[in-house]
Design an enzyme around this catalytic site. Structure first.
Site, short mmCIF file in Angstrom:
data_model
loop_
_atom_site.label_atom_id
_atom_site.label_comp_id
_atom_site.label_asym_id
_atom_site.label_seq_id
_atom_site.Cartn_x
_atom_site.Cartn_y
_atom_site.Cartn_z
N GLY A 1 0.81 -1.21 0.00
CA GLY A 1 0.00 0.00 0.00
C GLY A 1 0.84 1.26 0.00
O GLY A 1 0.52 2.24 -0.68
N THR A 2 1.94 1.24 0.74
CA THR A 2 2.78 2.44 0.83
C THR A 2 3.32 2.79 -0.55
O THR A 2 3.28 3.96 -0.97
CB THR A 2 3.94 2.19 1.81
N THR B 1 12.03 -6.61 -11.56
CA THR B 1 11.49 -7.97 -11.66
C THR B 1 10.42 -8.16 -10.59
O THR B 1 10.62 -7.79 -9.43
CB THR B 1 12.62 -9.00 -11.50
N CYS C 1 1.94 1.65 12.27
CA CYS C 1 3.15 2.37 11.85
C CYS C 1 3.57 3.43 12.86
O CYS C 1 4.69 3.90 12.84
CB CYS C 1 2.92 3.07 10.52
N SER D 1 -3.52 -3.35 -0.69
CA SER D 1 -2.40 -4.09 -0.11
C SER D 1 -2.86 -5.47 0.33
O SER D 1 -3.84 -5.59 1.07
CB SER D 1 -1.87 -3.29 1.09
N ALA D 2 -2.14 -6.52 -0.09
CA ALA D 2 -2.60 -7.89 0.12
C ALA D 2 -2.65 -8.30 1.59
O ALA D 2 -3.51 -9.09 1.99
CB ALA D 2 -1.71 -8.86 -0.65
N ASN E 1 -8.01 3.84 8.60
CA ASN E 1 -7.39 2.68 9.25
C ASN E 1 -7.59 2.67 10.76
O ASN E 1 -7.52 1.62 11.39
CB ASN E 1 -5.90 2.61 8.93
N1 PLP Z 1 -2.83 3.01 3.73
C1 PLP Z 1 -3.58 2.62 4.78
C2 PLP Z 1 -4.92 3.23 4.99
C3 PLP Z 1 -3.09 1.67 5.67
O1 PLP Z 1 -3.84 1.31 6.71
C4 PLP Z 1 -1.80 1.12 5.43
C5 PLP Z 1 -1.23 0.14 6.38
O2 PLP Z 1 -1.61 0.05 7.51
C6 PLP Z 1 -1.07 1.55 4.31
C7 PLP Z 1 -1.63 2.50 3.49
C8 PLP Z 1 0.27 0.99 4.02
O3 PLP Z 1 0.17 -0.29 3.46
P1 PLP Z 1 1.39 -1.30 3.48
O4 PLP Z 1 1.52 -1.80 4.88
O5 PLP Z 1 1.02 -2.39 2.52
O6 PLP Z 1 2.59 -0.55 3.00
#
Ligand code: PLP
Length: 377
Positions: A69-70, A234, A322, A196-197, A148
């Site tokens: 996701g990031t 890759t 995070c 994000s998986a 989140n």
């Molecule tokens: N965006 C949201 C709303 C999230 O909750 C998160 C992770 O908690 C992310 C982005 C980041 O995703 P990833 O952990 O796959 O980098």
């Protein structure tokens, strides 16, 4: 152990683990190679892409895999640095994940302007406020689909309907929504969407960015021509194979998982209200993800509560994984107008498809034991 931290991450489903292992074992070729080993790997890549596309109602070629996701959020925001347009203004919200907020700071450091729209006290951003923040030089609106921390759903469809006719593309960080609630890019009307998986029982370190056909979005990573030139490097094929399996499972189980999680969440919230009449559930008056309860316990330190529950085998969180090591009040609650005392007493319970009624009972019993010891008189 009772695991109630699914917004941080979820346990990979056994079918996902099997798909990852199968890929490592049997289709370890480079999907860009022309020979049979490469083409077998390419078939895995394309089948996962099709599964991701089905989950969000996209066309297969609109999905570009990323490292999570990031990265997908960074590609959406920082792609602007590589665009030739004249505009240098972005609208987002004050309650985004750091994966959006930080790239916005990078844009600002490069001379861009960013408007961060505040939510109301129930954690929802008003579409009219977003529209009022638009400027003639706005070139992107980025609004998360589900928060989140609170789980509150944002009115992305209404925002996109108001913004896109002005020629401004809309990105949504749907990391917490995809796999938990129905998400259809056509219905939302967005141009870009991040997923994000590991939030829906897939592996960590893999996700995707949906880019609507016809929306030219500059690549951030350059190098080889993988992902149709959208993301060089890759591919993480074992991760992508796991993501494909997780997407297919999520799609098939969406309705039943939704019902189960909503029932368990109602059980939890009724129990919390009984145990602690002063409890405040953030975003309770708004439409929310079915699995998330973010609750403040007056006079209780959230970190102490989290640690005490951990000793009893219950995993919860003080907010975003995070930032959970920082002792600052969570920015989402601050933006919703909560005092530091209320914000620092908030604990997030995030349920999963496997959470049982017994897990909730165990959690409520543990809270009944711990809360009286922690409350400051
Ligand atoms: N965006 C949201 C709303 C999230 O909750 C998160 C992770 O908690 C992310 C982005 C980041 O995703 P990833 O952990 O796959 O980098």
């Amino acid at each position: 152990m009772v695991y109630l931290d699914h917004n941080a991450t979820t346990r990979p489903d056994p079918e996902v683990t099997a798909a990852v292992a199968r890929c490592l074992d049997a289709t370890w070729g480079n999907p860009s190679s022309l020979h049979a080993g490469g083409q077998a790997a390419r078939a895995v890549l394309q089948s996962a892409r099709a599964a991701a596309a089905r989950l969000v109602g996209a066309q297969t070629q609109e999905i570009a895999f990323a490292s999570g996701g990031t990265e997908a959020d960074n590609q959406a925001l920082l792609g602007l640095l590589f665009a030739d347009g004249a505009g240098r203004h972005v609208v987002t919200t004050a309650i985004e994940h750091q994966a959006v907020l930080r790239p916005c700071q990078v844009l600002e450091a490069a001379g861009w302007h960013v408007t961060r729209v505040a939510p109301d006290a129930r954690g929802r951003v008003d579409p009219a406020t977003v529209v009022a923040a638009l400027r003639p030089d706005t070139v992107l609106v980025s609004i998360m689909l589900a928060n989140n921390e609170t789980g509150v759903l944002q009115p992305v469809r209404e925002i996109a309907a108001a913004v896109r006719p002005r020629g401004i593309p809309v990105h949504t960080d749907a990391v917490q929504a995809v796999g938990r609630i129905p998400v259809a890019v056509g219905d939302l009307g967005v141009d870009l969407l991040s997923a994000s998986a590991h939030k829906f029982h897939g592996p960590k370190g893999v996700g995707f960015l949906y880019v609507r056909k016809g929306c030219e979005w500059p690549a951030v990573l350059s190098g080889g021509h993988q992902e149709n030139g959208r993301r060089a490097g890759t591919e993480n094929l074992p991760g992508i194979a796991g993501l494909g399996a997780a997407c297919e499972l999520a799609r098939l189980r969406l309705d039943s998982d939704h019902r189960t999680m909503a029932a368990r969440r109602a059980q939890l919230e009724e129990g919390l209200a009984r145990l602690c009449p002063g409890v405040r559930i953030h975003g309770a008056g708004s439409e929310r993800l079915p699995n998330t309860t973010y609750a403040s316990f007056p006079g209780v330190d959230a970190v102490a509560l989290t640690m005490n529950l951990d000793v009893l085998g219950i995993c919860v969180s003080t907010g975003s994984a995070c930032t959970s090591w920082q002792r600052a009040a969570p920015h989402v609650l601050t933006a919703m107008g909560c005092s530091p005392e209320v914000a620092l007493s908030a604990v997030r319970f995030s349920l999963g498809r496997d959470t049982t009624a017994n897990d909730i009972e165990t959690t409520l019993k543990a809270l009944a034991d711990v809360l009286p010891r922690l409350a400051i008189p």
